[in-house]
Write an enzyme that holds these catalytic residues in place. Structure first.
Site, PDB file in Angstrom:
ATOM      1  N   LYS A 119       0.818  -1.216   0.000  1.00  0.00           N
ATOM      2  CA  LYS A 119       0.000   0.000   0.000  1.00  0.00           C
ATOM      3  C   LYS A 119       0.849   1.262   0.000  1.00  0.00           C
ATOM      4  CE  LYS A 119      -4.427  -1.695   1.530  1.00  0.00           C
ATOM      5  NZ  LYS A 119      -5.534  -1.655   2.484  1.00  0.00           N
ATOM      6  N   LYS A 209     -11.494 -12.682 -12.952  1.00  0.00           N
ATOM      7  CA  LYS A 209     -12.638 -12.742 -12.043  1.00  0.00           C
ATOM      8  C   LYS A 209     -13.374 -11.414 -11.999  1.00  0.00           C
ATOM      9  CE  LYS A 209     -11.280 -11.239  -7.491  1.00  0.00           C
ATOM     10  NZ  LYS A 209     -12.468 -10.393  -7.358  1.00  0.00           N
ATOM     11  N   LYS A 212     -14.820  -5.654  -7.942  1.00  0.00           N
ATOM     12  CA  LYS A 212     -15.523  -4.378  -7.801  1.00  0.00           C
ATOM     13  C   LYS A 212     -14.669  -3.199  -8.217  1.00  0.00           C
ATOM     14  CE  LYS A 212     -15.440  -4.860  -2.822  1.00  0.00           C
ATOM     15  NZ  LYS A 212     -14.045  -4.638  -2.423  1.00  0.00           N
TER      16      LYS A 212
HETATM   17  P1  ATP Z   1     -11.345  -5.583  -5.279  1.00  0.00           P
HETATM   18  O1  ATP Z   1     -11.377  -5.432  -6.789  1.00  0.00           O
HETATM   19  O2  ATP Z   1     -11.448  -4.290  -4.544  1.00  0.00           O
HETATM   20  O3  ATP Z   1     -10.254  -6.482  -4.807  1.00  0.00           O
HETATM   21  P2  ATP Z   1     -13.181  -7.751  -5.074  1.00  0.00           P
HETATM   22  O4  ATP Z   1     -14.381  -7.778  -5.953  1.00  0.00           O
HETATM   23  O5  ATP Z   1     -12.042  -8.635  -5.455  1.00  0.00           O
HETATM   24  O6  ATP Z   1     -12.738  -6.255  -4.926  1.00  0.00           O
HETATM   25  P3  ATP Z   1     -12.777  -8.177  -2.275  1.00  0.00           P
HETATM   26  O7  ATP Z   1     -13.200  -7.071  -1.363  1.00  0.00           O
HETATM   27  O8  ATP Z   1     -11.333  -8.329  -2.644  1.00  0.00           O
HETATM   28  O9  ATP Z   1     -13.667  -8.086  -3.619  1.00  0.00           O
HETATM   29  O10 ATP Z   1     -13.281  -9.537  -1.687  1.00  0.00           O
HETATM   30  C1  ATP Z   1     -14.416  -9.626  -0.838  1.00  0.00           C
HETATM   31  C2  ATP Z   1     -14.825 -11.083  -0.759  1.00  0.00           C
HETATM   32  O11 ATP Z   1     -15.465 -11.486  -1.990  1.00  0.00           O
HETATM   33  C3  ATP Z   1     -13.666 -12.048  -0.573  1.00  0.00           C
HETATM   34  O12 ATP Z   1     -14.085 -13.048   0.335  1.00  0.00           O
HETATM   35  C4  ATP Z   1     -13.462 -12.652  -1.946  1.00  0.00           C
HETATM   36  O13 ATP Z   1     -12.936 -13.952  -1.879  1.00  0.00           O
HETATM   37  C5  ATP Z   1     -14.868 -12.647  -2.527  1.00  0.00           C
HETATM   38  N1  ATP Z   1     -14.866 -12.490  -3.983  1.00  0.00           N
HETATM   39  C6  ATP Z   1     -14.321 -11.439  -4.650  1.00  0.00           C
HETATM   40  N2  ATP Z   1     -14.521 -11.555  -5.970  1.00  0.00           N
HETATM   41  C7  ATP Z   1     -15.209 -12.725  -6.153  1.00  0.00           C
HETATM   42  C8  ATP Z   1     -15.707 -13.401  -7.304  1.00  0.00           C
HETATM   43  N3  ATP Z   1     -15.540 -12.903  -8.529  1.00  0.00           N
HETATM   44  N4  ATP Z   1     -16.377 -14.568  -7.136  1.00  0.00           N
HETATM   45  C9  ATP Z   1     -16.536 -15.084  -5.889  1.00  0.00           C
HETATM   46  N5  ATP Z   1     -16.093 -14.497  -4.761  1.00  0.00           N
HETATM   47  C10 ATP Z   1     -15.436 -13.327  -4.876  1.00  0.00           C
HETATM   48 MG    MG Z   2     -10.130  -8.579  -4.382  1.00  0.00          MG
END
Ligand code: ATP
Ligand code: MG
Length: 342
Positions: A119, A209, A212
């Site tokens: 970070k 994947k 967000k």
């Molecule tokens: P960022 O892009 O900010 O990393 P993210 O969509 O990857 O966001 P996280 O906040 O990193 O989301 O993860 C939150 C939870 O959602 C974690 O437990 C992660 O394993 C799950 N998760 C994230 N993306 C997916 C996905 N595409 N499918 C299933 N589970 C997911």
């Molecule tokens: Mg993530």
């Protein structure tokens, strides 16, 4: 006798997507519900952690309540006495224990934390707060105050959990048994089942994947999306030129992702869904069915979200926070006595 404690933070944003919902939210709600006979389940909003990096503070308060409502809408029970739902900053012992632990933590120890290094590399020194540096110590306090044994952690948090174990052992060695030592990372993975492997893919680029933080959001179905627009996102999902529906995540990632979503949204098994569509030579039917299901799911979810009983939620927070203050203060007092403050 006290039940062993499972503890986890409820991090959620306005813009959670269906991957987060099926991959994280639902499993957590299930875990809390299913384990609450044998365990005390602590689910807390880490609000003090939320501005270790800059945020818009005018939104934080609304965000916290929104987060909690999302979990309630996803089925988190508000009437289960073994499940405690609380805001970190409403239990001041978190901050107090952090300070005490700080004074037994090495500067170099914190400097070596991978997440901090990552970070800081992104933000640059001037925008780095001491709070960000100190984050793992606050996390240790979050865990140790309640004697939590089980804390589900992603890979990015493993190092922080190891620190919580180290600092607990360090103080126990110096002052006698103050803390329950959380289970090591391996034990956590055995308990929670490491990475159940569910990864919903991006609709535009199904080789990656759904995330967000994706820049365009075109391949992402957000929980707050207009259901009709979400249906359109499904209809224009990237597929392939194979001309036959098969479950094959390598060769047909787009189609396989749609089959996966179909199963999750309908509650049918993946096998049943595959059976139903197997060998179809056009992708239109599959897309249409998934689009309808997504639209229906979002409409229902958004209705549930709008109908979350805010009074019941506030009452739950109040009673959990009272109970948690009592538990946390008991641990804090032990520590205060040990270090000579009381
Ligand atoms: P960022 O892009 O900010 O990393 P993210 O969509 O990857 O966001 P996280 O906040 O990193 O989301 O993860 C939150 C939870 O959602 C974690 O437990 C992660 O394993 C799950 N998760 C994230 N993306 C997916 C996905 N595409 N499918 C299933 N589970 C997911
Ligand atoms: Mg993530």
């Amino acid at each position: 006798m006290n039940k062993p404690v499972i503890l986890t933070g409820l991090r959620a944003n306005n813009d959670l997507h269906i991957g987060n919902y099926f991959g994280a939210l639902l499993p957590m709600v299930d875990m809390a519900t299913n384990r609450s006979d044998e365990f005390q389940v602590n689910l807390f909003v880490p609000d003090l952690h939320s501005f270790t990096t800059p945020i818009d503070h005018s939104e934080l308060q609304a965000q916290i309540m929104h987060n909690l409502k999302i979990y309630a809408a996803a089925g988190l029970p508000l009437d289960n006495a073994s499940i405690h739902i609380y805001r970190q900053s409403y239990v001041p012992a978190h901050s107090e224990l952090t300070w005490i632990l700080d004074c037994f933590t090495g500067f170099g120890e914190m400097q070596r934390m991978t997440q901090f290094k990552d970070k800081t590399a992104k933000l640059g020194d001037d925008r780095n707060s001491v709070g960000l540096f100190n984050y793992p110590v606050l996390m240790a306090a979050d865990i140790l105050l309640y004697g939590a044994s089980y804390v589900p952690v992603g890979d990015d948090q493993s190092q922080h959990l190891e620190f919580a174990r180290d600092i607990a052992e360090r103080l126990n060695n110096k002052f006698g048994e103050l803390f329950v030592i959380p289970k090591p990372v391996k034990g956590q993975h055995e308990f929670f089942g490491k990475d159940q492997g569910l990864r919903i893919k991006d609709l535009v680029d199904p080789t990656k994947k759904m995330s967000k933080s994706d820049e365009t959001g075109k391949g992402v179905i957000f929980l707050g999306d207009d259901p009709e627009i979400a249906a359109k996102k499904i209809m224009s999902a990237t597929t392939d030129n194979e001309g036959a529906v098969h479950l094959d995540f390598n060769k047909q990632p787009g189609i396989s992702n749609l089959l996966q979503l179909h199963a999750l949204l309908s509650g049918e098994t993946l096998e049943a869904v595959v059976e139903h569509h197997n060998g179809q030579t056009s992708y239109g039917d599959l897309k249409k069915e998934v689009a309808e299901q997504v639209q229906e799911f979002l409409t229902e979810f958004q209705t549930r979200l709008a109908n979350v009983d805010e009074q019941a939620l506030l009452k739950k927070l109040e009673s959990s926070e009272a109970a948690m203050n009592e538990q946390a203060n008991t641990t804090l007092l032990k520590v205060q006595k040990a270090v000579g403050l009381r």
